[in-house]
Design a protein around this motif. Sequence first.
Motif, PDB file in Angstrom:
ATOM      1  N   ASP A 157     -52.862   2.875  -2.846  1.00 27.51           N
ATOM      2  CA  ASP A 157     -52.305   4.144  -2.390  1.00 27.51           C
ATOM      3  C   ASP A 157     -52.922   4.497  -1.032  1.00 27.51           C
ATOM      4  O   ASP A 157     -53.840   3.831  -0.558  1.00 27.51           O
ATOM      5  CB  ASP A 157     -52.508   5.256  -3.424  1.00 27.51           C
ATOM      6  CG  ASP A 157     -53.968   5.536  -3.734  1.00 27.51           C
ATOM      7  OD1 ASP A 157     -54.859   5.095  -2.969  1.00 27.51           O
ATOM      8  OD2 ASP A 157     -54.242   6.193  -4.759  1.00 27.51           O
ATOM      9  N   GLN A 173     -54.403   0.004  -7.066  1.00 28.10           N
ATOM     10  CA  GLN A 173     -53.749   0.946  -7.973  1.00 28.10           C
ATOM     11  C   GLN A 173     -52.703   0.232  -8.840  1.00 28.10           C
ATOM     12  O   GLN A 173     -52.413   0.661  -9.954  1.00 28.10           O
ATOM     13  CB  GLN A 173     -53.074   2.075  -7.183  1.00 28.10           C
ATOM     14  CG  GLN A 173     -54.015   3.198  -6.797  1.00 28.10           C
ATOM     15  CD  GLN A 173     -55.073   2.746  -5.802  1.00 28.10           C
ATOM     16  OE1 GLN A 173     -54.766   2.133  -4.785  1.00 28.10           O
ATOM     17  NE2 GLN A 173     -56.334   3.022  -6.092  1.00 28.10           N
ATOM     18  N   ARG A 224     -47.828   8.093 -11.039  1.00 26.65           N
ATOM     19  CA  ARG A 224     -48.516   9.117 -11.830  1.00 26.65           C
ATOM     20  C   ARG A 224     -47.727   9.451 -13.090  1.00 26.65           C
ATOM     21  O   ARG A 224     -48.306   9.608 -14.179  1.00 26.65           O
ATOM     22  CB  ARG A 224     -48.738  10.381 -10.998  1.00 26.65           C
ATOM     23  CG  ARG A 224     -49.508  11.481 -11.731  1.00 26.65           C
ATOM     24  CD  ARG A 224     -49.879  12.628 -10.797  1.00 26.65           C
ATOM     25  NE  ARG A 224     -50.701  13.610 -11.486  1.00 26.65           N
ATOM     26  CZ  ARG A 224     -50.222  14.650 -12.153  1.00 26.65           C
ATOM     27  NH1 ARG A 224     -48.903  14.832 -12.213  1.00 26.65           N
ATOM     28  NH2 ARG A 224     -51.028  15.501 -12.756  1.00 26.65           N
TER      29      ARG A 224
END
Length: 493
Positions: free
Chosen positions: A16, A225, A394
């Motif tokens: 990210d 990530q 997320r």
Amino acid sequence: MPSVLLSKRFLIPLFDIAGIRAREQASFAHEGASFPMMLRAGKALYDHILRRHPTITQIAVVVGGGNNGGDGWVVAQLAAQDGLQVRVYDVASSPRKGDAKQAEERVVGHPRVEVKSFDELEYETAAVVVDALLGIGFQAPLSDVYEQVINAINQLSSKGVWVVSVDCPSGLDLHSGQAVLAVHADLVVTFIGDKLGHYLQDGPVYCHEIVTENLQAVDLSEQPQAYFLAPAALDHHSPCQRNLNSHKGTYGHVTVIGGDHGYGGAAIMSSEAAAKAGAGTVSLFTREKHVSASLVRNPNVMAVSYDQADIQSTLRSSQSVVVLGSGLGQSEWSKAVWQQCQPLNQPMVVDADGLYWLGVSPIKREKMVVTPHPGEAARLLKKSIKEILQDLPRAANLIASRYQAVVVLKGATSIVASPDGRMMIVGKPCPGLAKGGSGDVLSGMVGACLAYYQDAFEAAVVATAWHNKAAQRCGAELGMIKMQPYQLLDYLE
């Protein structure tokens, strides 16, 4: 059994923006200055241009006001020193500062460098255009000027001009992967590490090829990530490979549960997908009126009705996999079926209306895979679809944690996330999949893979990649408009 498809050689680490910024700042501190990294970035970009276009004599560089534009000025300097004729289109609205100013000052006044107004970009004749407008921190909206310039670059691209973007295509939000308008880049040379946004939503639309240059950045030993599974993995290794000495029990049993009135096709397609993806035996538990249709289409699937048997009788063992939700509906019958499934302990795939009932009456399994699209994800998390699309990773992590399940969050590319924090981005955009039934086929394939592989995350990744690859082949042969979801099953081998 484990899959070599997920070996490191096929995985591209993704970061990210916060992770990239941290490595960038640590590198500046270690080196004592930031400008040397800018010089390395420009040099790396110019080298990639020359490898692909060794005979060019002129080049156009479109520069913004920030450090992304500074990288462009370095490219302009290197090209001019190399004897190329360089035209720089400056879009900065105010004087540059810091490294970008230093890079500009090294170029301005060079006899082979001509600085032009961006209004003239549409008349550019160079074979190569460098997009050095906007960096990785861009967030919408675009200004009118940047819209004009990006449109001009894309018009040149449509005429055959080769476009290379610095770090990311200008106009692409690398946090979400969303773009209203962005540069269509033939090549993206991205720095320090590859970014999540290149592989989400609109990202793959604007990135034809991506190469990563480390730029001698310090290693903070941070885990990516996520990883992107290279589609080429399936060119080297087939999913659910067959053993010469094997029998139907070797490859497990799948029971597909669903198909309320009017939705029989969804459950039938899902059961066919489980069979064609290699499950040893497959059962279908559905409405009575759909049994004959299933037997005609798939005589190898053991179809039984709600009126003839109970769900338990369709299962072969504690390891039988249940695929629940395809065409399940939200009726009283659907509710009764869901309630019958709640005591089951078998590994489970929950899709479609199964996700509706999961939100109403949650269940947990040691091995469970859920396969929502963004709308279903929004319902599971009680958020808006807009909120989901603003941060898909997320959302996937939240669903995995809340429901203790492996999640396949479906989209142009799909995100597979596990409660233990593993995350994979899988597939390439395939508009032929934008049809009802595609998810039902995927859920059946996930069921077959869950019966084959020991790890639910691995099963979900393999099935999602396999589904996408087969759809790409199906669409290429039949056409993205004409192809139907069930037809991709003929392209699994």
